[in-house]
Write a protein that holds these residues in place. Structure first.
Motif, short mmCIF file in Angstrom:
data_model
loop_
_atom_site.label_atom_id
_atom_site.label_comp_id
_atom_site.label_asym_id
_atom_site.label_seq_id
_atom_site.Cartn_x
_atom_site.Cartn_y
_atom_site.Cartn_z
N TYR A 287 7.71 12.86 -0.40
CA TYR A 287 7.81 12.26 0.93
C TYR A 287 9.20 11.66 1.12
CZ TYR A 287 7.10 9.16 4.87
OH TYR A 287 7.23 8.53 6.07
N ALA A 288 9.67 10.93 0.11
CA ALA A 288 11.00 10.31 0.20
C ALA A 288 12.08 11.35 0.46
CB ALA A 288 11.30 9.53 -1.07
N ALA A 289 11.98 12.48 -0.23
CA ALA A 289 12.95 13.55 -0.03
C ALA A 289 12.86 14.11 1.38
CB ALA A 289 12.73 14.65 -1.06
N THR A 290 11.63 14.28 1.87
CA THR A 290 11.42 14.84 3.21
C THR A 290 12.03 13.98 4.29
OG1 THR A 290 9.36 15.91 2.51
CG2 THR A 290 9.66 15.57 4.87
N VAL A 291 11.94 12.65 4.14
CA VAL A 291 12.48 11.77 5.18
C VAL A 291 13.95 11.44 4.97
CG1 VAL A 291 10.22 10.78 5.69
CG2 VAL A 291 11.71 9.65 4.01
N THR B 239 0.86 -1.18 0.00
CA THR B 239 0.00 0.00 0.00
C THR B 239 0.90 1.23 0.00
OG1 THR B 239 -0.06 0.25 2.42
CG2 THR B 239 -1.67 -1.25 1.43
N LEU B 240 0.33 2.39 -0.30
CA LEU B 240 1.14 3.60 -0.30
C LEU B 240 1.68 3.90 1.09
CD1 LEU B 240 -0.85 5.91 -2.73
CD2 LEU B 240 1.42 4.92 -3.08
N ASP B 241 0.87 3.66 2.11
CA ASP B 241 1.34 3.89 3.48
C ASP B 241 2.51 2.96 3.81
OD1 ASP B 241 -0.44 5.92 3.99
OD2 ASP B 241 -1.92 4.64 4.99
N GLU B 242 2.43 1.72 3.34
CA GLU B 242 3.54 0.78 3.58
C GLU B 242 4.79 1.20 2.83
OE1 GLU B 242 1.27 -3.48 4.38
OE2 GLU B 242 1.62 -2.82 2.31
N ALA B 243 4.62 1.67 1.59
CA ALA B 243 5.77 2.13 0.81
C ALA B 243 6.46 3.30 1.52
CB ALA B 243 5.34 2.52 -0.59
N LYS B 244 5.67 4.24 2.00
CA LYS B 244 6.24 5.37 2.74
C LYS B 244 6.99 4.90 3.97
CE LYS B 244 2.89 8.96 1.42
NZ LYS B 244 1.84 9.87 1.92
N GLU B 245 6.36 3.99 4.71
CA GLU B 245 6.98 3.50 5.93
C GLU B 245 8.28 2.77 5.63
OE1 GLU B 245 6.70 2.68 10.25
OE2 GLU B 245 6.08 4.24 8.85
N GLU B 246 8.29 2.00 4.54
CA GLU B 246 9.51 1.28 4.18
C GLU B 246 10.62 2.25 3.81
OE1 GLU B 246 10.88 -2.26 1.12
OE2 GLU B 246 9.04 -2.42 2.29
N ILE B 247 10.30 3.26 3.04
CA ILE B 247 11.31 4.25 2.68
C ILE B 247 11.86 4.95 3.93
CG2 ILE B 247 11.68 6.47 1.51
CD1 ILE B 247 9.52 5.46 -0.57
N ARG B 248 10.95 5.38 4.79
CA ARG B 248 11.37 6.09 6.00
C ARG B 248 12.27 5.23 6.88
NH1 ARG B 248 10.25 6.27 11.14
NH2 ARG B 248 8.54 4.76 11.04
N ARG B 249 11.84 4.00 7.10
CA ARG B 249 12.62 3.11 7.97
C ARG B 249 13.99 2.79 7.37
NH1 ARG B 249 9.87 -0.26 12.07
NH2 ARG B 249 7.70 0.45 12.31
N VAL B 250 14.04 2.55 6.06
CA VAL B 250 15.33 2.23 5.43
C VAL B 250 16.28 3.41 5.54
CG1 VAL B 250 16.47 1.69 3.24
CG2 VAL B 250 14.40 0.44 3.91
N VAL B 251 15.78 4.62 5.32
CA VAL B 251 16.63 5.80 5.49
C VAL B 251 17.18 5.88 6.91
CG1 VAL B 251 16.65 8.33 5.56
CG2 VAL B 251 15.54 7.15 3.65
N GLU B 252 16.33 5.62 7.89
CA GLU B 252 16.76 5.67 9.28
C GLU B 252 17.79 4.59 9.59
OE1 GLU B 252 13.33 5.43 11.76
OE2 GLU B 252 12.69 7.51 11.36
N ILE B 253 17.57 3.39 9.08
CA ILE B 253 18.50 2.29 9.33
C ILE B 253 19.85 2.57 8.68
CG2 ILE B 253 18.95 -0.17 8.91
CD1 ILE B 253 15.80 -0.47 8.88
#
Length: 309
Positions: free
Chosen positions: A99-103, A61-75
């Protein structure tokens, strides 16, 4: 760093990370995501691509895609370049890219649309609209052989376009477009069809390649890359012969096996890959046996509890 300098970062292996789903619920196993990203980092992967096709992007889902991008950036936390996969409709892709750029993602990879009705001019407008709307660099994922490479030639002057993941296995065609796009446009050409095709693409202008194999056998992927960079043809082709049966198995059923073979192999050697989501089914027993045989031939010790009789 200029966009031209950034493009040089793609002259390596782009590791397409997998998304582990829990058996039964098929929810994302976020601990597994962390484990797998740490594995890539520990093994020297410099470009990590969450939400690629091997990540099962279109099953998120789009929410999952966002969450995956955010978490990978953090990791990753600055230890590698993070290229976030984005797609769907024009406005959806733009919002996901923003969103990807923001996180904190370093760049985006724009998936080729899966829309059944696509024209050359329409696709050019789609890619251009996304590139121009984002401040971070863009990489195009180009894989539809029915669309002319004129799309790439028209978009190449875009300063924020830093690379093309070319996934059409037509070497004369690829060589022609590489030749026809002026080098001053700083486009890094990436073989988008992994180790099976990397030596061929490298010989006519690719500077890097994408990999799913890197999720479980990064040593072999880097052996190929370093050999190609050093002009060591013997080693490069020896590695190619070693990985060919695995990549051929991934290519079965019109590439339907692409992700599930990676996941099955990871699970068999004790990594956390989880199951696939629909429309990808589990491996049949014949293909599963082939995966185990290949892993054994590579010297892996299989985790007995993962192996079915």
């Amino acid at each position: 760093m200029s966009y031209a300098q950034f493009s040089k970062k793609l002259e390596t292996i782009s590791g397409i990370s997998i998304t582990p789903f829990k058996e039964g619920s098929k929810e994302i196993d976020w601990d597994g995501v962390k484990e797998n990203i740490e594995f890539l980092l520990e093994n020297g992967v410099e470009v990590i691509v969450p939400c690629g096709n091997t990540s099962e992007f279109y099953a998120l889902t789009l929410d999952e895609a966002k969450e995956e991008i955010r978490r990978v950036v953090e990791i990753v936390n600055g230890r590698a370049t993070v290229v976030a996969g984005i797609g769907y409709s024009l406005q959806t892709a733009i919002r996901l890219g923003q969103y990807a750029a923001t996180v904190g993602a370093d760049a985006v990879m724009i998936h080729m649309p899966v829309h059944p009705y696509t024209t050359e001019s329409g696709l050019t407008s789609y890619f251009k609209g996304i590139i121009e709307a984002l401040d971070i660099p863009s990489i195009l994922y180009f894989k539809d052989p029915t669309i002319s490479d004129n799309v790439l030639k028209e978009l190449a002057p875009q300063e924020k376009l830093v690379g093309v993941k070319y996934a059409i296995n037509d070497l004369p065609r690829f060589a022609k477009v590489v030749y026809e796009v002026p080098k001053e446009h700083h486009v890094t050409w990436v073989c988008g069809t992994a180790e099976k095709w990397a030596p061929f693409f490298y010989s006519v202008g690719a500077k890097g390649f994408t990999s799913g194999l890197v999720n479980l056998f990064p040593q072999k992927s880097f052996e190929m890359l370093k050999a190609m960079q050093a002009g060591d043809q013997d080693t490069a082709w020896n590695v190619w012969r070693e990985v060919l049966p695995f990549e051929d198995l991934r290519a079965k059923y019109n590439n339907g096996n692409n992700v599930v073979v990676i996941k099955e192999a990871m699970e068999l050697i004790g990594l956390n890959a989880g199951v696939t989501r629909e429309p990808v089914a589990p491996l049949n027993e014949s293909d599963r046996k082939e995966v185990t045989d290949i892993l054994k031939s590579w010297g892996f010790e299989l985790k007995v509890e993962k192996v079915k009789n």
